[in-house]
Design an enzyme around this catalytic site. Structure first.
Site, PDB file in Angstrom:
ATOM      1  N   GLU A 126      -6.437  -7.042   3.390  1.00 22.07           N
ATOM      2  CA  GLU A 126      -6.145  -5.637   3.159  1.00 22.07           C
ATOM      3  C   GLU A 126      -4.685  -5.360   3.467  1.00 22.07           C
ATOM      4  O   GLU A 126      -3.960  -6.233   3.951  1.00 22.07           O
ATOM      5  CB  GLU A 126      -7.075  -4.750   3.991  1.00 22.07           C
ATOM      6  CG  GLU A 126      -8.526  -4.854   3.553  1.00 22.07           C
ATOM      7  CD  GLU A 126      -9.446  -3.939   4.333  1.00 22.07           C
ATOM      8  OE1 GLU A 126     -10.561  -3.714   3.862  1.00 22.07           O
ATOM      9  OE2 GLU A 126      -9.060  -3.446   5.411  1.00 22.07           O
ATOM     10  N   HIS A 242      -5.811   8.219   3.816  1.00 23.34           N
ATOM     11  CA  HIS A 242      -6.110   7.041   3.003  1.00 23.34           C
ATOM     12  C   HIS A 242      -5.542   7.269   1.609  1.00 23.34           C
ATOM     13  O   HIS A 242      -5.742   8.340   1.020  1.00 23.34           O
ATOM     14  CB  HIS A 242      -7.619   6.801   2.934  1.00 23.34           C
ATOM     15  CG  HIS A 242      -7.962   5.404   2.502  1.00 23.34           C
ATOM     16  ND1 HIS A 242      -7.810   4.979   1.203  1.00 23.34           N
ATOM     17  CD2 HIS A 242      -8.420   4.342   3.200  1.00 23.34           C
ATOM     18  CE1 HIS A 242      -8.164   3.696   1.121  1.00 23.34           C
ATOM     19  NE2 HIS A 242      -8.536   3.294   2.331  1.00 23.34           N
ATOM     20  N   ARG A 288      -0.579   1.922   4.832  1.00 23.51           N
ATOM     21  CA  ARG A 288      -1.243   3.055   4.180  1.00 23.51           C
ATOM     22  C   ARG A 288      -0.363   4.288   4.038  1.00 23.51           C
ATOM     23  O   ARG A 288      -0.408   4.990   3.029  1.00 23.51           O
ATOM     24  CB  ARG A 288      -2.511   3.422   4.963  1.00 23.51           C
ATOM     25  CG  ARG A 288      -3.642   2.449   4.744  1.00 23.51           C
ATOM     26  CD  ARG A 288      -4.857   2.831   5.561  1.00 23.51           C
ATOM     27  NE  ARG A 288      -5.978   1.962   5.257  1.00 23.51           N
ATOM     28  CZ  ARG A 288      -7.150   2.010   5.872  1.00 23.51           C
ATOM     29  NH1 ARG A 288      -7.331   2.890   6.840  1.00 23.51           N
ATOM     30  NH2 ARG A 288      -8.129   1.195   5.534  1.00 23.51           N
ATOM     31  N   HIS A 349      -8.134  10.596   6.627  1.00 25.45           N
ATOM     32  CA  HIS A 349      -9.041   9.465   6.840  1.00 25.45           C
ATOM     33  C   HIS A 349      -9.268   9.102   8.303  1.00 25.45           C
ATOM     34  O   HIS A 349     -10.397   8.866   8.717  1.00 25.45           O
ATOM     35  CB  HIS A 349      -8.484   8.253   6.093  1.00 25.45           C
ATOM     36  CG  HIS A 349      -9.357   7.037   6.158  1.00 25.45           C
ATOM     37  ND1 HIS A 349     -10.660   7.028   5.708  1.00 25.45           N
ATOM     38  CD2 HIS A 349      -9.114   5.775   6.618  1.00 25.45           C
ATOM     39  CE1 HIS A 349     -11.186   5.821   5.883  1.00 25.45           C
ATOM     40  NE2 HIS A 349     -10.276   5.055   6.448  1.00 25.45           N
ATOM     41  N   ARG A 384      -2.527   3.017  11.965  1.00 24.53           N
ATOM     42  CA  ARG A 384      -3.562   1.996  12.162  1.00 24.53           C
ATOM     43  C   ARG A 384      -3.538   0.943  11.071  1.00 24.53           C
ATOM     44  O   ARG A 384      -3.483   1.247   9.887  1.00 24.53           O
ATOM     45  CB  ARG A 384      -4.941   2.667  12.183  1.00 24.53           C
ATOM     46  CG  ARG A 384      -6.107   1.688  12.284  1.00 24.53           C
ATOM     47  CD  ARG A 384      -7.417   2.427  12.353  1.00 24.53           C
ATOM     48  NE  ARG A 384      -7.744   3.113  11.117  1.00 24.53           N
ATOM     49  CZ  ARG A 384      -8.487   2.601  10.133  1.00 24.53           C
ATOM     50  NH1 ARG A 384      -8.966   1.362  10.249  1.00 24.53           N
ATOM     51  NH2 ARG A 384      -8.744   3.300   9.056  1.00 24.53           N
TER      52      ARG A 384
END
Length: 539
Positions: A126, A242, A288, A349, A384
């Site tokens: 990811e 997100h 992100r 998110h 994060r």
């Protein structure tokens, strides 16, 4: 001023019960912690909805842990620190990456079935991960599988009691320590639950925003009640949006997992052009916050309300095998991932900040612990790293239980709850819903992906006009949730105003640069004190 308690009451007049450990919330953090503690403790778990309803249930991508031979905790640590943009606590990250693999093995022993390929754990990659280290279950239903397995374990433990459809209104404190909580059942009856320790596992605050991937239950309850109790709250300005939630008429803002991009999906603007090369060398696998802002930028350039996620290079069989939940949801709206570009846009998110804890998960109030998204352990920093959240919950859940076993019994006393002589005012449900929607719109406009001093000040002014609700007598869950959202909204807004730079998920258009000299530090908020700064231990 936000008061220390939401309600006026005489604790001595309430019915009481006692338990060794009170766990508030039933996501992965709450379930795992309860199971660990139940070996030698009586545990009461409280959830305001059903046992399986939590943010964890909707986690698609997976759980990050080093299991491959070509990977190492050192790589995982460096990726986490890089994503955290200079605000991760290195000691906390080291705990996460070194203890995570063993906790994942424990999840497996509890019955969690992760996907297997060629006889080994299937791994995906990811955004901002240097290696394939994301374990997943049933393709894209990792959270649900984990909660299913853990909930089954909870049901089999005689020493764990679960109260669903109950709402925790306030934490009860005395002599500098947490002594339990005031709980209300579905009929409006209240009880004082006295506990030797309390663990907040109540999740995040996605419902602060009009568009969110979070379920309806994510209303910042744990953070708000901890703040009222006097706990230190850290880094609330860092809200992760997100990049890719489904953006389609009639559809909810359903999460399109980052793992889709990990498997090669690309982003295109409404002209069909790929654009991430203009924003970051890691393209679609950039952190992100960068991807989310890039999408917003392209939407503005092209005067569009969405961009597209394109995975049409993959076969239908592969997509259905790897992303069955996403595929089925998209098909419900006539979107075929194998042939259609999926319209997406950013949505709120995850909250990186929360209740400040030490490496054992304990807050600044003795006997009060926080685990999962409600906490600020120092792992996530300003942004994060994908799939670290589930790992954090189980790693620190185990550490919390180890610390709780060292606690001495709670001394008997009846805490004093101050009374504000609140007014009996009837608040219609429709009015509360309208005020909640107005709060969400205020947060989107002024405290969203991109912020300015003017927008933040306007948002703060609007939010502060709602503070009168704390002077009224609240009785329903909807009212308590609105009060909690309002508390958290003000904390986020004030934190964003205070941080005059851009870092990680916090972006100020009027201060677009990251300023390590002045701002490589945390913001700490505590009731009845001015916002403070704490030096970051990151290097």
């Amino acid at each position: 001023m936000i008061p220390s308690y939401l309600i006026d009451l005489d604790i001595a007049a309430l019915p009481q019960m006692e338990t060794d450990l009170l766990v508030i919330g039933t996501g992965i953090a709450g379930l795992f912690t309860a199971i660990e503690a139940s070996r030698d403790r009586q545990v009461l778990m409280i959830t305001k909805r059903a046992l399986l309803e939590s943010n964890t249930r909707y986690a698609q991508g997976g759980i990050a842990a080093v299991t491959a031979e070509d990977d190492s905790p050192a790589y995982h640590m460096q990726d986490t620190l890089t994503a955290g943009a200079g605000l991760c606590r290195e000691e906390a990250v080291k705990v996460l990456v070194s203890e995570g693999p063993e906790r994942v093995r424990e999840l497996i022993s509890f019955g969690t079935t992760f996907d297997i390929e060629n006889g080994e754990l299937a791994l995906t990659q990811e955004g901002a991960h240097s290696h394939r280290r994301i374990l997943h279950a049933n393709g894209d239903a990792t959270g649900y599988e984990i909660v299913r397995a853990l909930a089954k374990q909870v049901a089999s433990h005689a020493s764990i009691k679960v109260w669903d459809e109950h709402f925790v209104i306030d934490l009860v404190t005395g002599s500098g320590e947490c002594r339990g909580a005031i709980v209300q059942d579905a009929d409006g009856e209240r009880i004082y639950v006295k506990a030797n320790a309390v663990v907040l596992c109540s999740g995040g605050a996605g419902q602060l925003y009009r568009y969110t991937t979070n379920p309806e239950v994510a209303t910042a309850d744990g953070i708000a009640m901890a703040y009222r109790a006097g706990a230190e709250i850290r880094d609330m300005e860092f809200i992760q949006f997100h990049p890719t939630s489904l953006c389609y008429p009639g559809a909810p803002r359903f999460l399109i997992s980052e793992a889709v991009r990990g498997e090669g999906a690309v982003l295109r603007n409404i002209r069909g052009e790929r654009f991430m090369h203009k924003y970051h060398p890691q393209l679609e696998l950039a952190p992100r916050d960068i991807v989310a802002r890039a999408i917003v930028s392209e939407m503005e350039i092209t005067n569009a309300t969405q961009v597209y996620l394109d995975i049409t290079h993959e076969t239908l069989d592969r997509i259905k095998l790897r992303f069955p939940t996403i595929y089925e949801t998209c098909m419900n709206y006539g979107l075929d991932m194998a042939s259609d570009w999926i319209p997406v846009a950013p949505a709120a998110h995850y909250m990186m900040g929360g209740v400040k804890t030490d490496l054992q998960g304990e807050s600044s109030i003795q006997r009060l612990f926080a685990c999962g998204e409600v906490s600020s352990t120092g792992v996530h920093g300003a942004n994060r790293l994908a799939s670290n959240s589930l790992s954090e919950a189980i790693v620190f859940g185990k550490r919390i239980v180890d610390r709780i076993r060292e606690l001495t019994p709670l001394k008997k006393s009846v805490p004093f709850v101050p009374s504000l002589n609140r007014k009996e005012v009837s608040l219609e449900v429709s009015s509360i819903h309208a005020r909640r929607l107005a709060l969400q719109k205020t947060m989107v406009r002024g405290v969203g992906l991109r912020r300015t001093e003017q927008g933040l000040l306007q948002a703060k002014s609007v939010l502060e006009k709602e503070l009168a609700i704390f002077n009224t007598s609240l009785t329903t869950q909807e009212e308590y949730e609105f009060a909690n959202l309002l508390t958290c909204a003000i904390l986020v807004t004030e934190g964003a105003l205070h941080r005059k730079e851009s870092r990680g998920a916090h972006y100020r258009e009027d201060y677009p640069d990251c300023n390590d000299l002045l701002w490589q530090k945390h913001t700490v908020q505590q009731r009845e004190r001015k916002i403070a700064e704490e030096v970051s231990h990151a290097t």
